[in-house]
Design a protein around this motif. Structure first.
Motif, PDB file in Angstrom:
ATOM      1  N   PHE B 364       0.841  -1.199   0.000  1.00 14.88           N
ATOM      2  CA  PHE B 364       0.000   0.000   0.000  1.00 14.88           C
ATOM      3  C   PHE B 364       0.879   1.253   0.000  1.00 14.88           C
ATOM      4  CE2 PHE B 364      -3.443   2.787   0.627  1.00 14.88           C
ATOM      5  CZ  PHE B 364      -3.074   3.709   1.590  1.00 14.88           C
ATOM      6  N   MET B 365       1.972   1.202   0.760  1.00 14.32           N
ATOM      7  CA  MET B 365       2.820   2.394   0.871  1.00 14.32           C
ATOM      8  C   MET B 365       3.578   2.658  -0.424  1.00 14.32           C
ATOM      9  SD  MET B 365       2.524   3.224   4.175  1.00 14.32           S
ATOM     10  CE  MET B 365       3.978   4.075   4.715  1.00 14.32           C
ATOM     11  N   ASN B 366       4.185   1.601  -0.998  1.00 12.19           N
ATOM     12  CA  ASN B 366       5.063   1.776  -2.164  1.00 12.19           C
ATOM     13  C   ASN B 366       4.979   0.505  -2.993  1.00 12.19           C
ATOM     14  OD1 ASN B 366       7.009   2.463  -3.986  1.00 12.19           O
ATOM     15  ND2 ASN B 366       8.713   2.399  -2.554  1.00 12.19           N
ATOM     16  N   TYR B 367       4.049   0.500  -3.917  1.00 13.40           N
ATOM     17  CA  TYR B 367       3.694  -0.732  -4.615  1.00 13.40           C
ATOM     18  C   TYR B 367       4.751  -1.139  -5.643  1.00 13.40           C
ATOM     19  CZ  TYR B 367       0.970  -4.187  -7.120  1.00 13.40           C
ATOM     20  OH  TYR B 367       0.544  -5.359  -7.694  1.00 13.40           O
ATOM     21  N   LYS B 368       5.170  -2.418  -5.561  1.00  5.94           N
ATOM     22  CA  LYS B 368       6.003  -3.008  -6.604  1.00  5.94           C
ATOM     23  C   LYS B 368       5.503  -4.440  -6.775  1.00  5.94           C
ATOM     24  CE  LYS B 368      10.439  -0.688  -5.726  1.00  5.94           C
ATOM     25  NZ  LYS B 368      10.462  -0.226  -4.348  1.00  5.94           N
ATOM     26  N   LEU B 386      14.735   1.824  -5.487  1.00 11.61           N
ATOM     27  CA  LEU B 386      13.651   2.807  -5.501  1.00 11.61           C
ATOM     28  C   LEU B 386      13.505   3.409  -6.895  1.00 11.61           C
ATOM     29  CD1 LEU B 386      14.541   4.779  -2.239  1.00 11.61           C
ATOM     30  CD2 LEU B 386      12.866   2.957  -2.496  1.00 11.61           C
ATOM     31  N   PRO B 388      10.958   4.817 -10.337  1.00 12.40           N
ATOM     32  CA  PRO B 388      10.077   4.210 -11.319  1.00 12.40           C
ATOM     33  C   PRO B 388      10.636   2.877 -11.738  1.00 12.40           C
ATOM     34  CG  PRO B 388      10.538   6.477 -11.896  1.00 12.40           C
ATOM     35  CD  PRO B 388      11.457   6.119 -10.767  1.00 12.40           C
ATOM     36  N   TRP B 389       9.780   1.905 -11.752  1.00  8.83           N
ATOM     37  CA  TRP B 389      10.251   0.537 -11.920  1.00  8.83           C
ATOM     38  C   TRP B 389       9.258  -0.222 -12.756  1.00  8.83           C
ATOM     39  CZ3 TRP B 389       9.835  -4.617  -9.928  1.00  8.83           C
ATOM     40  CH2 TRP B 389      11.037  -5.318  -9.922  1.00  8.83           C
TER      41      TRP B 389
END
Lengths: 390, 390
Positions: B364-368, B386, B388-389
């Protein structure tokens, strides 16, 4: 033209509006409650939370109708900001109340839970200013709300001694329809026992969500509205449009049958990007854009709205542009980008095809709308934006 | 050929004098190996080599457990060179074959056969790399079979659930949550099993050994509260990894200037963050794997001494018997087996749920999407950088 307007400009604006519509006696004066004959105002909350890049930036927009066509019809203010105050959250409920009240932090917490805020406005909203200034029935001031944030149903009025529930707007939403529907099912008793039991349980649950004691009964006009809705879409909830398309449908029907003079549409679905899928954000923006197109097209055609309706399109908040995250579209972390919004205003007496590239504040929306409608907004902080009226 | 009859050379033999490269690397010791490990864990492909190296590290740590605890050998040994105490195994090499082997059943003598020509040169200089790669691919295959199913269910449950929610597919609202719950249930079982299974694989060096459910569960049961503590350590050690992924969403609160940084400056920031997070991950893995190795060795010995069938055939016990350690002073653990079993069945999934919760909140905080399929402390020791991935 100054960026904000003083008393003289305000009165000139009111006079211009009245003259345009050929009604010399429509200025709201203390103690009098004249019928309203000013422009209709449709506020579109382009939410929940959008960045400038994907909306008004013509090279990157997912809202081509907004970015290419509508901007030519009015004034685009690309540099509107939400002020960075201690304790101020860049989010949907707060942004909506910033717009409606013209003040930041104009609410109190009425029992928020995790992922479910419950705010209660403590400063009067535009609906209350409007209905206190003019003899306007409740069904002609509408707040159209989505199903994912039912708590925003209850922004129709403030807890304020001089305003309050007496001057509230009416609501159109799935929440309201379900209350109507279950009340009818229980009254008709045409379903079997199991269905009636389920309906009672659902009805009780919906009633318990009313954290402000607004009450479940709506006006006669709204009851008729829902009767017609029920005829078309029946009770399953599986036939009517869904998501933000539902809000568009409700707005269109309301414009045809209820003729609101002041209406706010709380679009919300871009917020789904919280859960990791970027296409939910971009797709939702396109859906709102399409909805806008239909509403503007109806307003251009319908005799009640044609040439007498001002549109105010403004996001509730921005979204992040965090270079360190894979999906930089959150908005709860107080980034600069989450404070960056915009507004587009078009309609009669509004300058056309102009980009007003100075910085304005979200709290100025209420006063600006007040100036359009010839009503004072004494509790609003921000001063009305000048330079947008002809 | 029995263990006693093998002519394998033991770990107490000194490093062959011919291997100058080994001497040079040994002089720089652990810090160099650690840094090389961090550098290799910066990409997902080379991190597989780190996975294999960790397997060999675990193998050696298990052997070292016996050397520390049971270093004294029985008198009258048939091999005079075992009169001196055995030397502890050092960290495995990354590239060079350091010539150290567990002596088991005559396989893998401590001094590799001297090959001539190009083959000999390559074997001496890169044999360690080949061992790491082989072990890494074995571990990767085993881990993929055990963890990819639940990882895929996590991913699919999340994606399909939110996809359905966005499109308001009320009719199949149950699907996403049901898939997620199934994935979580499977994950709790798999994660509870994994650390001991990985240790067993590291010693046995056969993919099939990872799935010796009976043996691994017996090892877990024998380890008892030690294994519970190890599992808790895994979950606690994962917290900094969670923070490394989630904290950057708050970056503008403590570094407001980041939105004005150039792409090069942001790249440097990301690179530094990636490097130091990888340092932490490798350090945590060395601690956790060493701990798991000791628990494994102790449990295997307990099972052997309790005369449980088949434990003499394991490689670790083969090594212990080959080295002729004096087992007389060691008392195998006993205790209330049923109570221990019940505690393990209840406590282990409860503890590992902490890792599941970190994964979901982190998304939820930092989706990957990758984070559904891989956790650096549990599977491939690679932290996605970290920015854009994919």
């Amino acid at each position: 033209m100054p960026d904000i307007i003083g008393r003289r400009q305000f009165n000139l604006g009111l006079g211009a509006t009245a003259a345009l519509l050929g009604n010399a006696g429509t200025l709201a004066t203390a103690g009098a409650k004249a019928p309203y004959r000013g422009p209709n105002v449709i506020i579109v909350r382009f939410g929940g939370g959008v960045r400038r890049r994907e909306t008004i930036d013509p090279k990157h927009t997912y809202a081509p109708f907004l970015a290419h066509k509508l901007v030519k019809r009015g004034v685009l203010i690309p540099n509107m900001m939400i002020e960075n105050l201690e304790g101020l959250n860049t989010s949907h409920a707060e942004g909506t109340l910033n717009i409606l009240t013209g003040r930041y932090m104009s609410w109190r917490d009425a029992g928020s839970k995790i992922l479910e805020d419950r705010l209660e406005p403590i400063e009067p909203t535009l609906f209350e200013y409007f209905r206190k200034a003019y003899a306007v029935p409740a069904h002609r001031t509408l707040l159209i709300n989505g199903e994912d944030r039912p708590q925003e149903e209850f922004f129709a009025f403030a807890r304020h001694k001089h305003y309050g529930i007496k001057y509230r707007s009416e609501n159109l939403s799935l929440y309201r329809y379900k209350l109507f529907k279950f009340r009818k099912i229980l009254a008709e008793r045409s379903a079997d026992e199991a269905e009636l039991k389920k309906a009672q349980a659902e009805y009780d649950k919906l009633k318990s969500m009313d954290y402000r004691g607004v009450g479940i009964k709506q006006t006669r006009e709204l009851e008729r509205f829902w009767e017609n809705w029920r005829k078309d879409y029946r009770d399953s909830g599986l036939i009517n449009p869904r998501g933000d398309r539902l809000l568009t449908e409700l707005a269109l029907r309301a414009m045809k049958t209820l003729r609101p003079a002041l209406m706010m549409i709380n679009y919300q679905d871009p917020d789904y990007v919280h859960w990791g899928n970027k296409s939910h954000y971009t797709r939702a923006i396109s859906i709102i854009d399409k909805g806008l197109e239909r509403i503007v097209e109806l307003a251009d055609r319908n005799p009640f709205y044609r040439r007498r309706t001002i549109f105010v399109i403004v996001p509730d908040c921005g979204r992040d542009a965090n270079p360190l995250t894979a999906l930089p579209f959150q908005h709860h972390f107080n980034t600069r980008s989450a404070h960056e919004i915009w507004t587009l205003i078009f309609g009669p007496n509004i300058v056309r095809d102009k980009t007003y590239d100075r910085q304005f504040d979200q709290s100025q929306m209420a006063s600006t709308i007040g100036a359009m409608m010839g009503m004072r907004t004494p509790r609003a902080d921000g001063r009305a934006i000048g330079g947008i009226f002809t | 050929m029995s263990n006693a009859e093998t002519v394998a050379e033991s770990s107490s033999r000194p490093v062959p004098k011919w291997n100058r490269s080994v001497r040079i690397f040994r002089a720089f010791g652990k810090p160099v190996k650690f840094i090389l490990g961090v550098l290799l864990s910066l990409t997902p492909l080379t991190a597989v080599i780190v996975l294999g190296w960790l397997a060999r590290f675990t193998e050696r740590k298990s052997a070292n457990y016996f050397i520390t605890r049971l270093g004294r050998r029985l008198p009258g040994d048939a091999y005079p060179e075992r009169a001196t105490p055995p030397r502890h195994f050092g960290w495995p090499g990354w590239f060079v074959d350091d010539g150290m082997r567990l002596a088991v059943n005559g396989e893998s003598p401590s001094r590799p056969p001297v090959k001539k020509g190009v083959a000999g040169f390559l074997a001496s200089r890169f044999g360690g790399f080949w061992d790491n790669l082989k072990a890494g691919l074995q571990s990767l295959t085993a881990l993929a079979v055990l963890t990819l199913p639940f990882g895929a269910l996590w991913f699919l449950g999340w994606w399909s659930g939110w996809q359905n929610s966005f499109t308001k597919g009320y009719e199949q609202a149950f699907a996403g949550p049901a898939i997620s719950l199934l994935g979580i249930a499977l994950s709790l079982m798999a994660l509870s099993y994994l650390p001991m299974a990985l240790a067993h694989l590291s010693l046995e060096r056969r993919i099939s050994s990872f799935f010796h459910f009976g043996r691994v569960l017996k090892l877990i049961h024998t380890a008892g509260w030690r294994y519970i503590l190890l599992s808790a350590a895994y979950v606690i050690a994962a917290l900094p990894v969670f923070l490394a992924n989630a904290a950057p969403v708050f970056i503008e609160n403590y570094n407001p200037g980041i939105s004005d940084m150039s792409p090069e400056e942001i790249g440097e920031y990301i690179g530094a963050h990636h490097f130091w997070t990888s340092v932490y991950i490798l350090a945590a893995l060395l601690t956790l794997r060493a701990w798991a190795a000791r628990i494994y060795a102790r449990s295997a010995l307990d099972l052997y001494l309790r005369d449980e069938t088949g434990w003499g055939d394991t490689r670790i016990m083969g090594y212990v018997l080959e080295e002729n350690f004096d087992l007389g002073s060691h008392r195998p653990r006993t205790g209330p087996a049923k109570i221990r079993a019940v505690l393990l069945v209840i406590l282990l999934p409860a503890i590992w749920f902490g890792l599941v919760a970190q994964t979901y909140v982190g998304q939820f905080m930092n989706y990957k999407w990758w984070n559904w399929l891989n956790h650096p402390l549990v599977q491939i020791p690679w932290f996605p950088p970290l920015g854009p991935w994919a």
